[in-house]
Design an enzyme around this catalytic site. Structure first.
Site, mmCIF file in Angstrom:
data_model
loop_
_atom_site.group_PDB
_atom_site.id
_atom_site.type_symbol
_atom_site.label_atom_id
_atom_site.label_comp_id
_atom_site.label_asym_id
_atom_site.label_seq_id
_atom_site.Cartn_x
_atom_site.Cartn_y
_atom_site.Cartn_z
ATOM 1 C CG HIS A 82 -1.837 1.050 1.176
ATOM 2 N ND1 HIS A 82 -3.169 1.488 0.734
ATOM 3 C CD2 HIS A 82 -1.578 2.330 1.889
ATOM 4 C CE1 HIS A 82 -3.305 2.507 0.947
ATOM 5 N NE2 HIS A 82 -2.817 3.006 1.628
ATOM 6 C CG ASP A 161 -12.052 3.546 5.064
ATOM 7 O OD1 ASP A 161 -11.689 4.595 5.931
ATOM 8 O OD2 ASP A 161 -11.636 3.516 3.929
ATOM 9 N NE ARG A 168 -10.549 10.331 8.594
ATOM 10 C CZ ARG A 168 -9.589 9.789 7.756
ATOM 11 N NH1 ARG A 168 -10.069 8.594 7.457
ATOM 12 N NH2 ARG A 168 -8.437 10.222 7.957
ATOM 13 C CB SER A 183 -8.739 5.318 6.935
ATOM 14 O OG SER A 183 -9.195 5.397 5.780
ATOM 15 C CE LYS A 187 -8.945 2.213 2.767
ATOM 16 N NZ LYS A 187 -9.176 3.669 2.642
HETATM 17 N N1 URA Z 1 -5.811 6.967 2.517
HETATM 18 C C1 URA Z 1 -6.869 6.410 3.230
HETATM 19 O O1 URA Z 1 -7.300 5.302 2.632
HETATM 20 N N2 URA Z 1 -7.446 6.703 4.211
HETATM 21 C C2 URA Z 1 -6.985 7.897 4.866
HETATM 22 O O2 URA Z 1 -7.555 8.343 5.881
HETATM 23 C C3 URA Z 1 -5.954 8.639 4.065
HETATM 24 C C4 URA Z 1 -5.323 8.190 3.009
#
Ligand code: URA
Length: 451
Positions: A82, A161, A168, A183, A187
């Site tokens: 990621h 999320d 947010r 967050s 995932k």
């Molecule tokens: N990327 C994400 O998936 N979530 C965040 O809060 C910030 C960057």
């Protein structure tokens, strides 16, 4: 009353129980908790933070709010990478086929670009015909068969999320470390890989502007990953300039293909891929050290196996291979124009986020999720930080489909590039990593990588 009490508790910095955090997330997904109360809670987290235990439970509740991918039918250690996002970041396009060429299943659920950061799905979609919305079955079958699949995130993966992120975004609660860490990790955990490598970017084109912030975020995320039972590493990489030379969707595919073919080489880009990839390969126990892993990865380039794997990925997902074999056919732009330097000196600084906006202004990015993008546009840098430049020498080549957009984008480009008489050392392309030894600086770790 229940939600009122939780907000009050967080406001007073008292620790919430696991049950309370699960009830909070589940209640929000089921729409039993209204946005205004969740907003108040998120704002309280921004000021009061979360304990390590709270952060893990909050993340797990989000990960379990939808379907978690069951990868048990795929043999071997499954790996995933990621990136926290940046400009010109095409590492997935290079790294994923390299790792898969070693027979390691690469699970890749990627996102689209938003604002100045690009997204792997948009880049891949510049290849005509390439399908990026695979069903879960298609995705898993493909990984089992060819060890690599790239798909956009399904709606059922960590739905909490998705809802929280949208909230947010409009309540000024994005930039909270525990909220970002939970967050991202929710995932990743729901996607199910055994080994995770987190590329945490820092600098003028990154979410985390300072190294200190980036290390802190990386520590929070690796800690969640490890406690959730996944082998997790994080690498802190530089985003004070675009990664490699190309910025723009099809251009980035072209640069990635060049690297995979061993033809051209932006050193920072290839090195980032090798370091991130080494931890994936080492974590998957395919090598006994990161150094051996790096050697194996280099061989996938020299043997042509990584490039073959990329072709296999494109073909399997329905992409037109002609456009990869002859890159001139891939999303050509109608206007190609050099942008030349107005002065002599050294390139000393880029406002990298602004360079991402230059590509967006050309039509290569989106400001709203619904915006469509032009895959052909962007620019190819001719100079990077520390390079000398003469007056009239090209700084970049622009690819555009509209004269008007080109002119506006060029103006913004000049504002984002600083040329000075005095040479300034360019930044390192990476700063350190978090492994089982904790955080170590790049200088210390580099010894482990020398072949
Ligand atoms: N990327 C994400 O998936 N979530 C965040 O809060 C910030 C960057």
């Amino acid at each position: 009353m229940f939600m009122y009490d939780l907000i009050e508790k967080k406001k007073e910095k008292k620790e919430l129980t696991k049950q309370e955090l699960y009830d909070l997330i589940n209640g929000y997904v089921k729409e039993e908790i209204p946005d205004y109360q969740m907003s108040a809670f998120l704002m309280a987290v921004c000021f009061q933070g979360m304990t390590e235990r709270e952060l893990l439970d909050f993340t797990m509740a989000m990960a379990e709010s939808g379907e978690c991918l069951d990868l048990s039918k795929i043999s071997g250690y499954k790996v995933d990478k990621h990136s926290t996002g940046g400009v010109g970041d095409k590492t997935t396009l290079i790294l994923a086929p390299m790792v898969a060429a070693l027979g390691i299943p690469m699970i890749k659920m990627s996102g689209r670009g938003l604002g100045y950061t690009g997204g792997t799905i948009d880049k891949l979609e510049s290849i005509p015909g390439l399908k990026t919305a695979l069903s879960e079955k298609e995705f898993l079958d493909q990984v089992e068969r060819i060890k690599i699949a790239v798909t956009s995130q399904t709606k059922t993966l960590a739905p909490a999320d998705k809802k929280l992120y949208a909230l947010r975004d409009v309540t000024a609660t994005v930039d909270s470390l525990p909220l970002i860490a939970s967050s991202i990790m929710s995932k990743k955990l729901a996607a199910g890989a055994d080994v995770l490598v987190l590329d945490v970017k820092t600098g003028s084109g990154a979410f985390m502007k300072t190294q200190k912030e980036a290390i802190h975020l990386a520590q929070e995320m690796t800690s969640i990953g490890i406690k959730a039972g996944r082998t997790t590493y994080a690498v802190i990489t530089d985003m004070n300039q675009p990664l490699g030379y190309a910025v723009g969707n099809a251009l980035e595919v072209k640069e990635a293909v060049g690297i995979l073919r061993g033809e051209i080489g932006a050193k920072d880009l290839l090195e980032d891929c090798l370091i991130l990839g080494s931890y994936l390969v080492y974590g998957a126990k395919r090598a006994t050290s990161p150094k051996e892993a790096k050697k194996l990865l280099m061989e996938t380039i020299t043997s042509g196996k990584a490039y073959e794997k990329f072709e296999e990925l494109v073909m399997t997902q329905g992409g037109d291979l002609h456009t990869i074999r002859d890159l001139d056919l891939l999303a050509p732009a109608s206007i190609i124009q050099e942008v030349t330097s107005k002065e002599e000196g050294f390139v000393t600084s880029f406002s990298t986020g602004e360079l991402g906006m230059v590509s967006l202004m050309l039509g290569g990015g989106r400001t709203k999720k619904e915006d469509s993008i032009d895959p052909a546009v962007g620019f190819w840098l001719k100079k990077k930080l520390g390079d000398p430049v003469k007056k009239g020498e090209p700084l970049a080549v622009f690819y555009a489909n509209s004269k008007e957009k080109l002119e506006r984008a060029k103006e913004r480009f000049f504002q984002a590039v600083q040329i000075s008489k005095e040479f300034k050392n360019p930044p390192k392309h990476w700063y350190g990593a978090i492994t089982e030894k904790g955080y170590q600086e790049a200088e210390t770790i580099e010894k482990d990588f020398v072949l």
